[in-house]
Design an enzyme around this catalytic site. Sequence first.
Site, PDB file in Angstrom:
ATOM      1  N   GLY A  13     -20.340  12.599 -10.107  1.00  0.00           N
ATOM      2  CA  GLY A  13     -19.851  11.221 -10.232  1.00  0.00           C
ATOM      3  C   GLY A  13     -20.863  10.259 -10.835  1.00  0.00           C
ATOM      4  N   PRO A  17     -26.949   8.431 -19.573  1.00  0.00           N
ATOM      5  CG  PRO A  17     -28.426   6.623 -19.682  1.00  0.00           C
ATOM      6  CD  PRO A  17     -28.089   7.830 -18.844  1.00  0.00           C
ATOM      7  CG  LEU A  19     -30.094   9.550 -27.948  1.00  0.00           C
ATOM      8  CD1 LEU A  19     -29.538   9.882 -29.331  1.00  0.00           C
ATOM      9  CD2 LEU A  19     -31.092   8.408 -28.082  1.00  0.00           C
ATOM     10  N   GLY A  20     -31.334  10.327 -24.930  1.00  0.00           N
ATOM     11  CA  GLY A  20     -32.564   9.977 -24.218  1.00  0.00           C
ATOM     12  C   GLY A  20     -33.777  10.138 -25.109  1.00  0.00           C
ATOM     13  CG  LEU A  21     -38.413   8.646 -25.857  1.00  0.00           C
ATOM     14  CD1 LEU A  21     -38.254   8.394 -27.361  1.00  0.00           C
ATOM     15  CD2 LEU A  21     -39.415   7.646 -25.267  1.00  0.00           C
ATOM     16  N   GLY A  22     -37.241  12.010 -25.652  1.00  0.00           N
ATOM     17  CA  GLY A  22     -38.107  13.125 -25.274  1.00  0.00           C
ATOM     18  C   GLY A  22     -39.549  12.653 -25.273  1.00  0.00           C
ATOM     19  CG  ASP A  47     -36.399  15.307 -20.928  1.00  0.00           C
ATOM     20  OD1 ASP A  47     -35.544  15.746 -20.134  1.00  0.00           O
ATOM     21  OD2 ASP A  47     -37.353  15.988 -21.353  1.00  0.00           O
ATOM     22  CE  LYS A  81     -37.136  18.778 -19.053  1.00  0.00           C
ATOM     23  NZ  LYS A  81     -38.118  17.977 -19.789  1.00  0.00           N
TER      24      LYS A  81
HETATM   25  P1  NAP Z   1     -37.458  17.098 -31.531  1.00  0.00           P
HETATM   26  O1  NAP Z   1     -37.058  15.918 -30.749  1.00  0.00           O
HETATM   27  O2  NAP Z   1     -36.424  17.929 -32.189  1.00  0.00           O
HETATM   28  O3  NAP Z   1     -38.494  16.699 -32.662  1.00  0.00           O
HETATM   29  C1  NAP Z   1     -39.602  15.882 -32.413  1.00  0.00           C
HETATM   30  C2  NAP Z   1     -40.380  15.749 -33.718  1.00  0.00           C
HETATM   31  O4  NAP Z   1     -39.529  15.134 -34.696  1.00  0.00           O
HETATM   32  C3  NAP Z   1     -41.611  14.867 -33.603  1.00  0.00           C
HETATM   33  O5  NAP Z   1     -42.620  15.494 -34.376  1.00  0.00           O
HETATM   34  C4  NAP Z   1     -41.186  13.553 -34.237  1.00  0.00           C
HETATM   35  O6  NAP Z   1     -42.268  12.930 -34.876  1.00  0.00           O
HETATM   36  C5  NAP Z   1     -40.152  14.001 -35.261  1.00  0.00           C
HETATM   37  N1  NAP Z   1     -39.085  12.996 -35.445  1.00  0.00           N
HETATM   38  C6  NAP Z   1     -38.442  12.302 -34.490  1.00  0.00           C
HETATM   39  N2  NAP Z   1     -37.522  11.490 -35.009  1.00  0.00           N
HETATM   40  C7  NAP Z   1     -37.569  11.677 -36.359  1.00  0.00           C
HETATM   41  C8  NAP Z   1     -36.846  11.115 -37.438  1.00  0.00           C
HETATM   42  N3  NAP Z   1     -35.901  10.199 -37.239  1.00  0.00           N
HETATM   43  N4  NAP Z   1     -37.157  11.530 -38.694  1.00  0.00           N
HETATM   44  C9  NAP Z   1     -38.124  12.464 -38.903  1.00  0.00           C
HETATM   45  N5  NAP Z   1     -38.837  13.046 -37.903  1.00  0.00           N
HETATM   46  C10 NAP Z   1     -38.557  12.649 -36.646  1.00  0.00           C
HETATM   47  O7  NAP Z   1     -38.330  18.114 -30.657  1.00  0.00           O
HETATM   48  P2  NAP Z   1     -38.906  18.244 -29.168  1.00  0.00           P
HETATM   49  O8  NAP Z   1     -39.909  17.186 -28.885  1.00  0.00           O
HETATM   50  O9  NAP Z   1     -39.316  19.651 -29.047  1.00  0.00           O
HETATM   51  O10 NAP Z   1     -37.631  18.047 -28.232  1.00  0.00           O
HETATM   52  C11 NAP Z   1     -37.247  16.797 -27.707  1.00  0.00           C
HETATM   53  C12 NAP Z   1     -37.565  16.691 -26.229  1.00  0.00           C
HETATM   54  O11 NAP Z   1     -36.891  17.697 -25.498  1.00  0.00           O
HETATM   55  C13 NAP Z   1     -39.030  16.932 -25.860  1.00  0.00           C
HETATM   56  O12 NAP Z   1     -39.864  15.852 -26.195  1.00  0.00           O
HETATM   57  C14 NAP Z   1     -38.902  17.185 -24.395  1.00  0.00           C
HETATM   58  O13 NAP Z   1     -38.713  15.962 -23.685  1.00  0.00           O
HETATM   59  C15 NAP Z   1     -37.642  18.048 -24.342  1.00  0.00           C
HETATM   60  N6  NAP Z   1     -37.922  19.501 -24.395  1.00  0.00           N
HETATM   61  C16 NAP Z   1     -37.532  20.273 -23.329  1.00  0.00           C
HETATM   62  C17 NAP Z   1     -37.764  21.637 -23.334  1.00  0.00           C
HETATM   63  C18 NAP Z   1     -37.319  22.474 -22.170  1.00  0.00           C
HETATM   64  O14 NAP Z   1     -37.752  23.643 -22.054  1.00  0.00           O
HETATM   65  N7  NAP Z   1     -36.494  21.950 -21.298  1.00  0.00           N
HETATM   66  C19 NAP Z   1     -38.416  22.256 -24.424  1.00  0.00           C
HETATM   67  C20 NAP Z   1     -38.779  21.466 -25.497  1.00  0.00           C
HETATM   68  C21 NAP Z   1     -38.512  20.104 -25.485  1.00  0.00           C
HETATM   69  P3  NAP Z   1     -42.930  11.512 -34.388  1.00  0.00           P
HETATM   70  O15 NAP Z   1     -43.108  11.549 -32.914  1.00  0.00           O
HETATM   71  O16 NAP Z   1     -44.216  11.500 -35.156  1.00  0.00           O
HETATM   72  O17 NAP Z   1     -41.981  10.445 -34.847  1.00  0.00           O
END
Ligand code: NAP
Length: 315
Positions: A13, A17, A19-22, A47, A81
């Site tokens: 329930g 949101p 979309l979130g910030l990684g 996140d 996590k």
């Molecule tokens: P992502 O969000 O797919 O990619 C992040 C990369 O993309 C950064 O290098 C960022 O650079 C660049 N970027 C972001 N927006 C952009 C845009 N509009 N144009 C061009 N480049 C862009 O990868 P991720 O960080 O691996 O995944 C997102 C989040 O998911 C993580 O931060 C984390 O919170 C979570 N995660 C969870 C797990 C899990 O096992 N549960 C594993 C991996 C990730 P800048 O920062 O330089 O802008």
Amino acid sequence: MPPLAPTVKLNNGRDIPALGLGTWQATPGEVREAVKHAIDAGYRHIDTAAVYRNESEVGEALQEKFKEGAVKREEVFVTSKLWNTCHRPELVVPTCKKTLADLKLDYVDLYLVHWPFAYKEGDEFYPAENGIAITTDIDYLDTWKQMEECVNLGLAKSIGVSNFNSKQLSRLLEAATIKPVINQIECHPYLNQKKLIEFCKQRDIVVTAYSPLANPSITMPAGGLPLLQNPKLKLLAAKYKKTVAQVVLRYVFQLGTVPIPKSFTKKRIEENIHIFDFELSNDDVTDISKLNKNYRVFPHAQAKHSKYYPFHDEF
Ligand code: NAP
């Protein structure tokens, strides 16, 4: 006030949101500014995870925004996590409390089991020998009972999992008293996860999409064209007068998931949340789906010997 993302209903329930910030891959100072800027840009979902080693900074940024009156605690959805070294049941509640102390919060909105397999306990996040992770056989069902305790104690409003495959989810659903609300998995056009998303949907489990941009900071295997440079996506970006990243995030959203793109660049933080003012046609979604090649940014291959490794199965 900037436009906010819509919300998605969880099976208990509550709302998340859409979309979130990684926040993974932060250097000191970066994540604080990124979280504050994201709140100003309309993000209400952050996140993080103990293994990102940035929860204190995320917490400081949130406190600043609460004090400023920019947002109230109850308006921000915070996910953390449980790391693999803390799966032993006795460790779960204390580990959640440590995360809360670092985040300077009384509760997290969502607490996830980060991976289905467990690592040797200790101070090292990645215990390994010759590049192979030192795993233990702790069953995630035993860990889950204590995740439920985190809810009972008011430490987490909701609980879920990450990187679980369909069989692991089925097994968990049979045993759980409190059902997981989320499975957080890698999802982008090169790994669109249609089967696992459908499986989750049928069981009222929301999918959060991590690495939704196929993390361009990680080099693809030889010959692989980075997702954001894909010519088909560039054409679609021109067609919709959006950036390639926005088309990709919109696609991942239209698959029925909640994307959590990470950026520490102000302009991109703003860009990434502006995906709710256009819609990809069904034909374009179908076309993007043809890019799927089951490419994983995070195969986590150092743990593939574990009996709980999730990626040997098709989905
Ligand atoms: P992502 O969000 O797919 O990619 C992040 C990369 O993309 C950064 O290098 C960022 O650079 C660049 N970027 C972001 N927006 C952009 C845009 N509009 N144009 C061009 N480049 C862009 O990868 P991720 O960080 O691996 O995944 C997102 C989040 O998911 C993580 O931060 C984390 O919170 C979570 N995660 C969870 C797990 C899990 O096992 N549960 C594993 C991996 C990730 P800048 O920062 O330089 O802008």
